[in-house]
Write a protein that holds these residues in place. Sequence first.
Motif, short mmCIF file in Angstrom:
data_model
loop_
_atom_site.label_atom_id
_atom_site.label_comp_id
_atom_site.label_asym_id
_atom_site.label_seq_id
_atom_site.Cartn_x
_atom_site.Cartn_y
_atom_site.Cartn_z
N GLY A 121 0.84 -1.19 0.00
CA GLY A 121 0.00 0.00 0.00
C GLY A 121 0.87 1.23 0.00
N THR A 122 0.38 2.26 0.62
CA THR A 122 1.20 3.46 0.81
C THR A 122 1.39 3.63 2.30
OG1 THR A 122 -0.68 4.96 1.00
CG2 THR A 122 0.16 4.55 -1.23
N PRO A 123 2.52 4.18 2.73
CA PRO A 123 2.71 4.35 4.18
C PRO A 123 1.56 5.12 4.82
CG PRO A 123 4.77 4.71 3.05
CD PRO A 123 3.71 4.56 1.97
N ALA A 124 0.96 6.08 4.10
CA ALA A 124 -0.14 6.86 4.66
C ALA A 124 -1.42 6.04 4.80
CB ALA A 124 -0.41 8.08 3.79
N SER A 125 -1.58 5.01 3.97
CA SER A 125 -2.80 4.21 4.02
C SER A 125 -2.74 3.08 5.04
CB SER A 125 -3.11 3.62 2.64
OG SER A 125 -2.19 2.59 2.33
N LEU A 126 -1.57 2.82 5.57
CA LEU A 126 -1.42 1.72 6.52
C LEU A 126 -1.88 2.13 7.90
CD1 LEU A 126 2.12 0.54 5.41
CD2 LEU A 126 -0.07 -0.50 4.82
N PRO A 127 -2.55 1.22 8.63
CA PRO A 127 -3.00 1.57 9.98
C PRO A 127 -1.82 1.83 10.92
CG PRO A 127 -3.43 -0.74 9.52
CD PRO A 127 -2.93 -0.12 8.25
N ASN A 128 -0.73 1.12 10.73
CA ASN A 128 0.46 1.28 11.55
C ASN A 128 1.70 1.34 10.66
OD1 ASN A 128 -0.79 1.13 14.14
ND2 ASN A 128 -1.03 -1.06 13.83
N PRO A 129 1.93 2.46 9.96
CA PRO A 129 3.11 2.51 9.11
C PRO A 129 4.37 2.45 9.96
CG PRO A 129 2.13 4.68 9.29
CD PRO A 129 1.21 3.72 9.99
N TRP A 130 5.39 1.80 9.43
CA TRP A 130 6.66 1.69 10.16
C TRP A 130 7.77 2.27 9.31
CZ3 TRP A 130 11.43 -0.61 9.32
CH2 TRP A 130 12.30 -0.59 10.42
N LEU B 87 9.32 -1.97 17.25
CA LEU B 87 9.46 -3.28 16.61
C LEU B 87 8.11 -4.00 16.51
CD1 LEU B 87 12.87 -4.43 18.05
CD2 LEU B 87 12.37 -3.67 15.73
N LYS B 88 7.23 -3.78 17.46
CA LYS B 88 5.87 -4.35 17.37
C LYS B 88 5.17 -3.82 16.13
CE LYS B 88 5.10 -5.24 22.25
NZ LYS B 88 4.40 -4.80 23.46
N VAL B 89 5.34 -2.53 15.86
CA VAL B 89 4.74 -1.94 14.66
C VAL B 89 5.42 -2.50 13.41
CG1 VAL B 89 4.39 0.21 13.36
CG2 VAL B 89 4.00 0.17 15.83
N ARG B 90 6.73 -2.66 13.45
CA ARG B 90 7.46 -3.21 12.30
C ARG B 90 6.93 -4.58 11.91
NH1 ARG B 90 14.06 -3.75 11.91
NH2 ARG B 90 14.14 -4.09 9.66
N TYR B 91 6.66 -5.41 12.90
CA TYR B 91 6.22 -6.79 12.64
C TYR B 91 4.71 -6.96 12.79
CZ TYR B 91 11.26 -7.26 13.25
OH TYR B 91 12.61 -7.09 13.15
N ASN B 92 3.98 -5.87 12.80
CA ASN B 92 2.53 -5.92 12.93
C ASN B 92 1.93 -6.77 11.81
OD1 ASN B 92 -0.05 -5.27 13.87
ND2 ASN B 92 -0.20 -3.53 12.48
N GLY B 93 1.05 -7.65 12.17
CA GLY B 93 0.40 -8.52 11.18
C GLY B 93 1.20 -9.77 10.84
N ALA B 94 2.34 -9.96 11.46
CA ALA B 94 3.15 -11.15 11.18
C ALA B 94 2.41 -12.41 11.62
CB ALA B 94 4.50 -11.06 11.89
N VAL B 95 2.58 -13.48 10.85
CA VAL B 95 1.96 -14.76 11.17
C VAL B 95 3.04 -15.80 11.42
CG1 VAL B 95 -0.19 -14.31 9.94
CG2 VAL B 95 1.70 -15.35 8.73
N ASP B 96 2.79 -16.66 12.37
CA ASP B 96 3.71 -17.73 12.72
C ASP B 96 3.75 -18.73 11.56
OD1 ASP B 96 5.11 -19.87 13.88
OD2 ASP B 96 4.10 -19.65 15.81
N THR B 97 4.95 -19.04 11.09
CA THR B 97 5.10 -19.98 9.97
C THR B 97 5.05 -21.43 10.41
OG1 THR B 97 7.52 -20.08 10.15
CG2 THR B 97 6.58 -18.34 8.74
N GLY B 98 5.13 -21.66 11.72
CA GLY B 98 5.17 -23.03 12.22
C GLY B 98 6.59 -23.58 12.29
#
Length: 189
Positions: free
Chosen positions: A71-80, A93-104
């Motif tokens: 997207g664009t940094p302005a459109s992101l809910p938590n731009p990093w 760092l929480k913002v940097r990895y926001n939305g990360a999913v565990d790969t297992g």
Amino acid sequence: MKRFVIASLTALALCGCNTASTGPAGQTPTPEPTAQSWICGQEYENYAWGYQRHGVVLDGEGRVWRYDIKGTPASLPNPWHAKDLNNMSEDELKVRYNGAVDTGRSVTADDIAQHMPLIREAATVASMEGRNAGADMGETTLYCLARHVPYATYRQVLIDQKGDFERTNPSPAAEALATWLDGVFKHDR
């Protein structure tokens, strides 16, 4: 005599503490868990045709996480965007990895403990002077994080960077970390 007895008992108690922490005879000691929430990562970032940032990151418990932000940094809910790669807070760092999913996928605590000294060693070596290698390719950065304990902040330690701007950390520790992380992240890029 009283001092000698107290000193002897104190020494005996301390020896007992050390013996208990080394584990049963013939076995290696159990490593201390790391105090770091995040250990190392590999991240691609490009602004050429719309913002995109994706990568993988290894957390302090040994789990591998994947994230993909477009997207664009302005459109992101938590731009990093790092204000200072040498002084990042846990919240940044929480913002940097926001939305990360565990790969297992994961690595062991022993594996992390074995590589933590290499991160500290690589952090003492300045990366080589970078060179401009292209345009609009973006950059893929392999990095580890060194925690500054008293302030609970992190410093990004460059291991290697490819893309528009290329540079590397010339230390043997960084080379060993790159080899290790290639195995850790190879299925999750």
